[in-house]
Enzyme design. Structure first.
Site, PDB file in Angstrom:
ATOM      1  N   LYS A  56       1.778   3.460  19.826  1.00 32.04           N
ATOM      2  CA  LYS A  56       2.708   2.978  18.793  1.00 32.04           C
ATOM      3  C   LYS A  56       1.989   2.003  17.864  1.00 32.04           C
ATOM      4  CE  LYS A  56       5.584   1.273  21.819  1.00 32.04           C
ATOM      5  NZ  LYS A  56       4.903   1.690  23.039  1.00 32.04           N
ATOM      6  N   THR A  57       1.341   1.025  18.482  1.00 38.01           N
ATOM      7  CA  THR A  57       0.666   0.020  17.660  1.00 38.01           C
ATOM      8  C   THR A  57      -0.463   0.669  16.868  1.00 38.01           C
ATOM      9  OG1 THR A  57       1.231  -1.644  19.296  1.00 38.01           O
ATOM     10  CG2 THR A  57      -0.474  -2.236  17.729  1.00 38.01           C
ATOM     11  N   GLN A 274      10.251  -2.133  27.679  1.00 44.45           N
ATOM     12  CA  GLN A 274       9.406  -3.326  27.620  1.00 44.45           C
ATOM     13  C   GLN A 274      10.139  -4.514  26.991  1.00 44.45           C
ATOM     14  OE1 GLN A 274       5.099  -2.734  26.770  1.00 44.45           O
ATOM     15  NE2 GLN A 274       5.737  -0.672  26.229  1.00 44.45           N
ATOM     16  N   ARG A 647      -0.492  -2.519  31.504  1.00 39.91           N
ATOM     17  CA  ARG A 647      -1.593  -3.143  30.767  1.00 39.91           C
ATOM     18  C   ARG A 647      -2.932  -2.611  31.252  1.00 39.91           C
ATOM     19  NH1 ARG A 647       0.599  -3.407  26.844  1.00 39.91           N
ATOM     20  NH2 ARG A 647       2.265  -2.450  28.010  1.00 39.91           N
TER      21      ARG A 647
HETATM   22  P1  ATP Z   1       2.374  -0.796  24.202  1.00 37.13           P
HETATM   23  O1  ATP Z   1       3.692  -0.169  24.444  1.00 37.13           O
HETATM   24  O2  ATP Z   1       1.771  -1.328  25.439  1.00 37.13           O
HETATM   25  O3  ATP Z   1       2.403  -1.775  23.079  1.00 37.13           O
HETATM   26  P2  ATP Z   1       1.314   1.169  22.386  1.00 37.13           P
HETATM   27  O4  ATP Z   1       2.246   2.307  22.409  1.00 37.13           O
HETATM   28  O5  ATP Z   1       1.405   0.228  21.265  1.00 37.13           O
HETATM   29  O6  ATP Z   1       1.388   0.400  23.776  1.00 37.13           O
HETATM   30  P3  ATP Z   1      -1.455   1.339  21.670  1.00 37.13           P
HETATM   31  O7  ATP Z   1      -1.867  -0.003  22.094  1.00 37.13           O
HETATM   32  O8  ATP Z   1      -1.297   1.627  20.240  1.00 37.13           O
HETATM   33  O9  ATP Z   1      -0.148   1.777  22.475  1.00 37.13           O
HETATM   34  O10 ATP Z   1      -2.458   2.442  22.244  1.00 37.13           O
HETATM   35  C1  ATP Z   1      -2.856   2.420  23.596  1.00 37.13           C
HETATM   36  C2  ATP Z   1      -4.305   2.895  23.685  1.00 37.13           C
HETATM   37  O11 ATP Z   1      -4.376   4.282  23.401  1.00 37.13           O
HETATM   38  C3  ATP Z   1      -5.211   2.200  22.725  1.00 37.13           C
HETATM   39  O12 ATP Z   1      -6.455   1.988  23.345  1.00 37.13           O
HETATM   40  C4  ATP Z   1      -5.338   3.210  21.601  1.00 37.13           C
HETATM   41  O13 ATP Z   1      -6.555   3.073  20.907  1.00 37.13           O
HETATM   42  C5  ATP Z   1      -5.280   4.535  22.334  1.00 37.13           C
HETATM   43  N1  ATP Z   1      -4.720   5.625  21.516  1.00 37.13           N
HETATM   44  C6  ATP Z   1      -3.538   5.628  20.880  1.00 37.13           C
HETATM   45  N2  ATP Z   1      -3.334   6.798  20.246  1.00 37.13           N
HETATM   46  C7  ATP Z   1      -4.418   7.574  20.485  1.00 37.13           C
HETATM   47  C8  ATP Z   1      -4.814   8.898  20.119  1.00 37.13           C
HETATM   48  N3  ATP Z   1      -4.045   9.672  19.375  1.00 37.13           N
HETATM   49  N4  ATP Z   1      -6.002   9.348  20.571  1.00 37.13           N
HETATM   50  C9  ATP Z   1      -6.788   8.573  21.341  1.00 37.13           C
HETATM   51  N5  ATP Z   1      -6.471   7.316  21.733  1.00 37.13           N
HETATM   52  C10 ATP Z   1      -5.305   6.814  21.310  1.00 37.13           C
HETATM   53 MG    MG Z   2       1.815  -1.816  21.172  1.00 28.40          MG
END
Ligand code: ATP
Ligand code: MG
Length: 800
Positions: A56-57, A274, A647
C-alpha cells in the site's frame, strides 16, 4: 512562501499530456496490476484497503512520483499525510529514489500535526493566537490543568489532572470545541468537565499556546468558520494522499473531508486489521465508510504480500482470525518458506533480554543455518515502553549498539526540559509555563512567595509572568537579593530575545570565507552559539557543574548534545517545533544498530529479523486495555499482535518470561493467550538456556534451581504445556499438575543468621546479617547481596 495566486495561475492539466509522453515511468514496472491501477487512476477518490505488507505504502509513494512525473501536480500541490515523522522521512527518501533525484519541496508531506502546525502559524489570529504560539507537551498540559483544578477548588486526588486531560483530549479527537460539548457528556469529570475545558482553552489562549489536539481542532474550526480560507487550501491541495487511514480520528477525518471536497482527488490507504489507536480516538469506521463519503470511489484490493515468509504470514493470519469485528482478508505470498516463527520462554525479563542480546550477536555471524544479518536488520518490538529498559541495560553492558525509537526520550529528561524552557521563554515571552519552570532554576532566591507575587501582579494587569516580574520589581513588591537576580533575568531574557532575532545562519566550512565572517563591532551569533550563551549566562550550566550528584556529568553531556542538535535547524523556533512534534530520538552516528521501539511506533515499518518479547497475559494483551475496553480492548491488542508479527520479513521470534518485576515487585506471569492462537505447524519452540543439557551455554539440565523453578513456573501454564505437547519436547521432569506459579512472598517469618533462604531472583543463600527488615545474604550463585525480608522465603518453604 509563494502566494495563492501563483498556484491559481498554474495550469497543471495542460502540461500533463506533453509530460506523460516525455518522461519515462520505470516505477510503474515495479508494481502489480492492482497497484498500478491505483497509481494511474489520478482523478477522483481511490481507496486501497488491504492487509499488511501488500504494498500500500509503496503504491502511495509511486502515486506521488506519478503525479510529479506526469506533470499533474507540483510538489507543493500535493498534500500527503503519514502517521509518524519517521514514515514521512522514509516516504520522502523513497520518492526521491523512484524519481532518481532529490525531491524539491514536498512541503506538505508529513504528519497531521506537522502539517497543521504550519497552517496554523499562518492563520493563528483567526483563533485568537499569535503566530509564534508554543506547542505544549503532555507534561505542560498536566501542569496547567493542575493549576486550574486547584484554583477551582476541586479535589485533585479524587479528580486527577490526568483524568481531565484524557477527557479533553477525547473531545478534541472527536472535533468537539468547548462550546459544543454534547449534553450526553455534561456529567464528565464530576459535571465540571465542560466548564474546565472552557477555562483550559481560555488559559491556553492567554499563554499563546496550543496542545496537540488543538493543532487539528483549531484548523477544523478555521475551515468551518472561514470558507474563504478553506477554499484557498482546497484549490491549493489538488491531490491528497493518506497512509494508515484506519487510524484517523474524527478531527483528522473532518479536516481531510473539508479539504478534499473541491477536487475529490483523495487517495486513502489502510488496513482495518491494523487499527491500533482506538484508545486515542481513532475510528476504524472512517476507512470502512470511505465509499459512502466519496461516491464513485475506485476501491483497490491487494492480496499478495511481498514482505514476509509463508510461516510468518500464516502465524499473523491465524492470530488475527480470532477477531470478530473485521472485514476479513486472505493474503498470499510467493516468498520462500524460510524459518518457522520461533517461540521461547524464559525465567524472567532479564534472562529474556540476555538471550535476545546473545541471539542478536550470533545472528550477525549467521547461526542455526540462517544467513548473517546486520544490526540494522533487527528490531525488538515491545508492548510497553517500560520493557525497553531491560534491553537498554543489557545492550549497554555488552556494548551492543542500539537505537530507541519513541519511548522514554532524550527530550523528556529534566535538564533538557529546563534548557528548552529557557529557549521557549526567549522565543516567546508569553510562555508562562516556561517562565515558571526557569524563574528559580538555578536558585535565584525566588521562593513560593515571590512567585505568587509575580502571578498576582500578572493576573491583575492581564500580562505575562515575564512582564509581571518586571512590574513586581518596579513596584518594589519583590525586594532584596531575589529582586536583583530577577531583574537580571528579565533583562537577560529581553537581550537574548533581541539576539535571537538577529542570529545568522550556521555557516558550513566551505562557505565560511572573509565575507561571511562577522564584521568587527557587529556581534552576530548563530542560534547554536546563542543557545550556549543562554545556558551559560543564565547560570544553568554552572548549576550542574557545581552539582555533586552522580547524575550531574551525564546531564552536562546531555546539554552538550542538545546544543549540538541545534545545528541542523535554521533557528531556535524551528528546533523547538521539531522537538514538540518529533520526539523520536533516533539521532544516528551512521553505524549499524538494533532498533528498539513499541509496537505502536513500528506501524508501517519492516525488518528482516523481529523479536517480540513479553508475550504474557496482562502485559500483552495489556490488562489495562482489557479492563478499560473489554472485548474491544482485547481485539485492539490482537491487532497489535498482528502488526508486530507482520513487521518481520524472514525471522520472527516471540518470547515470554515466567517472572517479571512490575513496579518493583516480582510477579509470576502466564504466557499470552495470543501464543495459543499461533498455528502449530508454523511455530518452532526453541529450547531455553538451562533446559535439556544447556542449549546456549546455560547450566546443566535439572541441576540448577533455575531449571526446576522454570519448570514449576513457566512451563506449568496450560498454553505452554499444549505447545510442548504439540512439539513433543516437554521438559524432562514433568511439571506438577497444581499451578504453583506464585511463591507467597508475604509469608515471611523472622530469620536468624545462618538460615537457608530462597530469593525468587537470586536463588538459594544463607543469611549473614540482619538489619531491620534488610538481610545480608550470601547467595550460592549470585554472591552477597542486601535484600528486603519481604522478598525472601525460608528454603524449607520452597514448593519444589
Ligand atoms: P503495511 O500494512 O505494513 O503498512 P504496506 O501494505 O504499506 O504494509 P509496503 O510497506 O508498501 O506494504 O510494502 C511491503 C514490502 O513489499 C516493501 O518492502 C515493498 O518494497 C515490497 N513491495 C510492495 N509491492 C511490491 C511489488 N509489486 N513487487 C515487489 N515488492 C513489492
Ligand atoms: Mg504501509
Amino acid at each position: 512562501m509563494s502566494s495563492f495566486d501563483e498556484f491559481d495561475a498554474f495550469e497543471a492539466s495542460s502540461l500533463s499530456a506533453r509530460a506523460m509522453a516525455a518522461r519515462p515511468t520505470p516505477y510503474l514496472d515495479q508494481l502489480n496490476p492492482q497497484q498500478r491501477a491505483a497509481v494511474e487512476q489520478l482523478d477522483g477518490p481511490v481507496l486501497m484497503l488491504a492487509g499488511a505488507g501488500t504494498g500500500k505504502t509503496k503504491a502511495l509513494t509511486a502515486r506521488i512520483v506519478h503525479l510529479l512525473t506526469t506533470g499533474r501536480a507540483r510538489p507543493n500541490e500535493i498534500l500527503s499525510v503519514t502517521f509518524t515523522n519517521k514514515a514521512a522521512r522514509e516516504m520522502k527518501t523513497r520518492v526521491a529514489g523512484m524519481l532518481g533525484q532529490a525531491v524539491e519541496g514536498m512541503p506538505w508531506l508529513g504528519t497531521f500535526h506537522s502539517i497543521c502546525v504550519k497552517l496554523l502559524r499562518r492563520h493563528a489570529e483567526l483563533v485568537g493566537l499569535k503566530s509564534n504560539f508554543t506547542i505544549l507537551d503532555t507534561d505542560d498540559q498536566l501542569r496547567l490543568l493542575k493549576q486550574l483544578i486547584q484554583a477551582a477548588g476541586i479535589d485533585e486526588k479524587r479528580w486527577p489532572p490526568r483524568m481531565l486531560s484524557g477527557i479533553i483530549d477525547d473531545w478534541k479527537n472527536r472535533a468537539i470545541t468547548w462550546d459544543k460539548v454534547p449534553s450526553g457528556d455534561a456529567g464528565a469529570y464530576n459535571h465540571r468537565g465542560p466548564e474546565m475545558y472552557k477555562q483550559y482553552q481560555e488559559r491556553l489562549r492567554e499563554l499563546n499556546a496550543v496542545d496537540f489536539g488543538d493543532l487539528l481542532l483549531h484548523m477544523v474550526t478555521i475551515f468551518r468558520l472561514h470558507p474563504d480560507v478553506l477554499e484557498q487550501y482546497q484549490r491549493w491541495f489538488r491531490f491528497i494522499l493518506v497512509d494508515e487511514y484506519q487510524d484517523t480520528n474524527t478531527a483528522q477525518y473532518m479536516w481531510l473531508r473539508l479539504l478534499a471536497q473541491k477536487h475529490r482527488n483523495i487517495c486513502c490507504v489502510g488496513d482495518d486489521d491494523q487499527s491500533i489507536y482506538g484508545w486515542r480516538g481513532a475510528e476504524v469506521g472512517n476507512i470502512l465508510r470511505f465509499e459512502k463519503d466519496f461516491e464513485g470511489a475506485a476501491v483497490v484490493r491487494l492480496e499478495q504480500n511481498y514482505r514476509s515468509t509463508p510461516h510468518i504470514l500464516a502465524a499473523a493470519s491465524n492470530v488475527i482470525r480470532g477477531n470478530t469485528t473485521r472485514l476479513g482478508k486472505e493474503l498470499w505470498t510467493e516468498a520462500q518458506e524460510g524459518e518457522k516463527v520461533r517461540l521461547i520462554g524464559h525465567w524472567d525479563g532479564e534472562e529474556e533480554a540476555r538471550w535476545i542480546g546473545e541471539e542478536i550477536e550470533s545472528m550477525q555471524g549467521g547461526t542455526r543455518g540462517m544467513r548473517p544479518y546486520s544490526l540494522d536488520d533487527m528490531a525488538i518490538l515491545v508492548r510497553a515502553s517500560h520493557q525497553m529498559r531491560a534491553f537498554e541495560d543489557r545492550f549497554l553492558t555488552i556494548g551492543l549498539p542500539y537505537r530507541v525509537i519513541g519511548g522514554p526520550r532524550f527530550y523528556e529528561r529534566m535538564e533538557i526540559r529546563d534548557a528548552m524552557a529557557y529557549f521557549r521563554i526567549v522565543t516567546s515571552p508569553d510562555d508562562d509555563l516556561a517562565f515558571e519552570r526557569i524563574v528559580n532554576t538555578p536558585k535565584r532566591g525566588l521562593g513560593d512567595k515571590a512567585q505568587q507575587t509575580i502571578q498576582r501582579i500578572a493576573r491583575a494587569q492581564g500580562v505575562s509572568l515575564l512582564d509581571g516580574a518586571a512590574l513586581a520589581i518596579e513596584q518594589g513588591e519583590i525586594k532584596g537579593k531575589g529582586a536583583k537576580a530577577l531583574g537580571q533575568l528579565v533583562v537577560d531574557i529581553a537581550r537574548w530575545g533581541r539576539m535571537t532575532r538577529a542570529t545568522v545562519p550556521v555557516a558550513s566550512d566551505d562557505v565560511l570565507d572573509d565575507e561571511t565572517m562577522p564584521m568587527p563591532g557587529r556581534p552576530e551569533v548563530t542560534h547554536v552559539e546563542l543557545a550556549q550563551i543562554i545556558l551559560d549566562e543564565s547560570g544553568y550550566t554552572e548549576m550542574w557543574q557545581n552539582d555533586k550528584t552522580p547524575e550531574a556529568p551525564g546531564r552536562l553531556e546531555n546539554l552538550k548534545e542538545l546544543v549540538k542538535a541545534l545545528e541542523s535547524f535554521e533557528n531556535l523556533q524551528g528546533f523547538l517545533e521539531h522537538v514538540a512534534l518529533v520526539m523520536d530520538n533516533d539521532s544516528d552516528d551512521g553505524g549499524a544498530k538494533v532498533s528498539i521501539m513499541t509496537l505502536h511506533a513500528a506501524k508501517g515499518l519492516e525488518f528482516p529479523v523481529v523479536f517480540l518479547p513479553g508475550w504474557e497475559d496482562g502485559l500483552f494483551p495489556s490488562q489495562r486495555s482489557m479492563d478499560e475496553s473489554g472485548i474491544q480492548g482485547l481485539e485492539e491488542e490482537r491487532r497489535l499482535a498482528y502488526v508486530g508479527i507482520t513487521r518481520a520479513e524472514e525471522v520472527c521470534t516471540i518470547s515470554f518470561a515466567g517472572n517479571r518485576r512490575v513496579f518493583g515487585q516480582w510477579q509470576s506471569q502466564m504466557p499470552s493467550r495470543f501464543i495459543d492462537e499461533l498455528p502449530e505447524d508454523h511455530v518452532e519452540v526453541l529450547t531455553p538456556p538451562g533446559l535439556y543439557g544447556g542449549g546456549m551455554g546455560g547450566a546443566p539440565m535439572s541441576s540448577t534451581l533455575e531449571t526446576r523453578a522454570a519448570e514449576a513456573n513457566v512451563y506449568n501454564s496450560p498454553g505452554w504445556r499444549r505447545l510442548q505437547d504439540r512439539q513433543g519436547t516437554r521438559p524432562v521432569s514433568q511439571p506438577r499438575e497444581s499451578r504453583t506459579t506464585t511463591i507467597d512472598l508475604t509469608a515471611v517469618s523472622a530469620y536468624t543468621v545462618g538460615d537457608r533462604v530462597f530469593h525468587q531472583k537470586f536463588g538459594y543463600g544463607e543469611v549473614m546479617s540482619i538489619e531491620g527488615d534488610k538481610l545480608e545474604i550470601e547467595f550460592d550463585k549470585s554472591g552477597t547481596k542486601k535484600v528486603v525480608a519481604r522478598f525472601i522465603v525460608s528454603a524449607d518453604d520452597v514448593p519444589f
